[in-house]
Design a protein around this motif. Sequence first.
Motif, mmCIF file in Angstrom:
data_model
loop_
_atom_site.group_PDB
_atom_site.id
_atom_site.type_symbol
_atom_site.label_atom_id
_atom_site.label_comp_id
_atom_site.label_asym_id
_atom_site.label_seq_id
_atom_site.Cartn_x
_atom_site.Cartn_y
_atom_site.Cartn_z
ATOM 1 N N TYR A 43 0.838 -1.201 0.000
ATOM 2 C CA TYR A 43 0.000 0.000 0.000
ATOM 3 C C TYR A 43 0.871 1.247 0.000
ATOM 4 C CZ TYR A 43 -4.159 -2.708 1.119
ATOM 5 O OH TYR A 43 -5.217 -3.574 1.063
ATOM 6 N N THR A 78 -3.869 3.503 -0.533
ATOM 7 C CA THR A 78 -4.039 3.007 -1.896
ATOM 8 C C THR A 78 -3.334 1.668 -2.072
ATOM 9 O OG1 THR A 78 -4.120 5.274 -2.734
ATOM 10 C CG2 THR A 78 -3.668 3.533 -4.341
ATOM 11 N N PHE A 79 -4.096 0.655 -2.467
ATOM 12 C CA PHE A 79 -3.503 -0.650 -2.763
ATOM 13 C C PHE A 79 -2.673 -0.534 -4.036
ATOM 14 C CE2 PHE A 79 -3.695 -4.705 -5.078
ATOM 15 C CZ PHE A 79 -3.042 -5.519 -4.168
ATOM 16 N N VAL A 80 -1.394 -0.919 -3.938
ATOM 17 C CA VAL A 80 -0.459 -0.808 -5.057
ATOM 18 C C VAL A 80 -0.264 -2.149 -5.745
ATOM 19 C CG1 VAL A 80 1.938 -0.303 -5.650
ATOM 20 C CG2 VAL A 80 0.716 1.176 -4.065
ATOM 21 N N GLY A 81 -0.122 -3.215 -4.964
ATOM 22 C CA GLY A 81 0.156 -4.526 -5.546
ATOM 23 C C GLY A 81 0.464 -5.544 -4.467
ATOM 24 N N ILE A 93 1.880 -5.308 -9.742
ATOM 25 C CA ILE A 93 1.539 -3.912 -9.475
ATOM 26 C C ILE A 93 0.224 -3.628 -10.195
ATOM 27 C CG2 ILE A 93 2.264 -1.503 -9.742
ATOM 28 C CD1 ILE A 93 4.046 -3.172 -7.837
ATOM 29 N N ASP A 94 -0.666 -2.912 -9.523
ATOM 30 C CA ASP A 94 -1.932 -2.524 -10.141
ATOM 31 C C ASP A 94 -1.632 -1.889 -11.505
ATOM 32 O OD1 ASP A 94 -4.080 -0.688 -10.954
ATOM 33 O OD2 ASP A 94 -4.959 -1.081 -9.001
ATOM 34 N N ASN A 152 -3.007 0.271 -13.230
ATOM 35 C CA ASN A 152 -3.182 1.722 -13.257
ATOM 36 C C ASN A 152 -2.041 2.468 -12.588
ATOM 37 O OD1 ASN A 152 -5.736 1.546 -14.543
ATOM 38 N ND2 ASN A 152 -6.662 1.045 -12.568
ATOM 39 N N ARG A 200 1.301 1.227 -12.680
ATOM 40 C CA ARG A 200 2.597 0.874 -13.277
ATOM 41 C C ARG A 200 3.239 2.119 -13.867
ATOM 42 N NH1 ARG A 200 0.329 -4.583 -16.009
ATOM 43 N NH2 ARG A 200 0.220 -5.755 -14.068
#
Length: 141
Positions: free
Chosen positions: A15, A19-22, A40-41, A43, A45
């Motif tokens: 996070y 925000t969750f990142v990956g 990684i999400d 959106n 990257r």
Amino acid sequence: MFMSMRKRLKIHAIYDQDTFVGMTIYFVSDKTVYLAYLAIDPNLRGHGYGSKILQLLEHKYQDKQIVLDIEPLNPDADNYRQRVSRLKFYQKNGWRRTHQMLKDQDGQFEALVDNAYFDKKDFARTLNQMSWGFYQFKIEK
């Protein structure tokens, strides 16, 4: 054996604030860390999160080789461009190709390593530990 496995298998949700990142999944053995999964999400990257995660792992496990695997660069593959992009990302972050192929029931993958030396025997031992010996694989050049 399950308890020692639990201590060695690391699953992290990443996070940035709220925000969750990956996420990452990796297995730690005596001399090797096998990074089985780094995502990684889509959106997010290109914002440096993947590079930062690799740096943090390399710092935390300075005394171990860190190994991951990628799909081979087969020009006939449907996701060829994605494969090339993935390899470039790791190379940009200092990882190198070993040209050692990991073959299993799901296909063939090339091992990448974060340092100059690749200990193939210890990597094989790590995979065996991680899979309790049930995972069938072969490492070859």
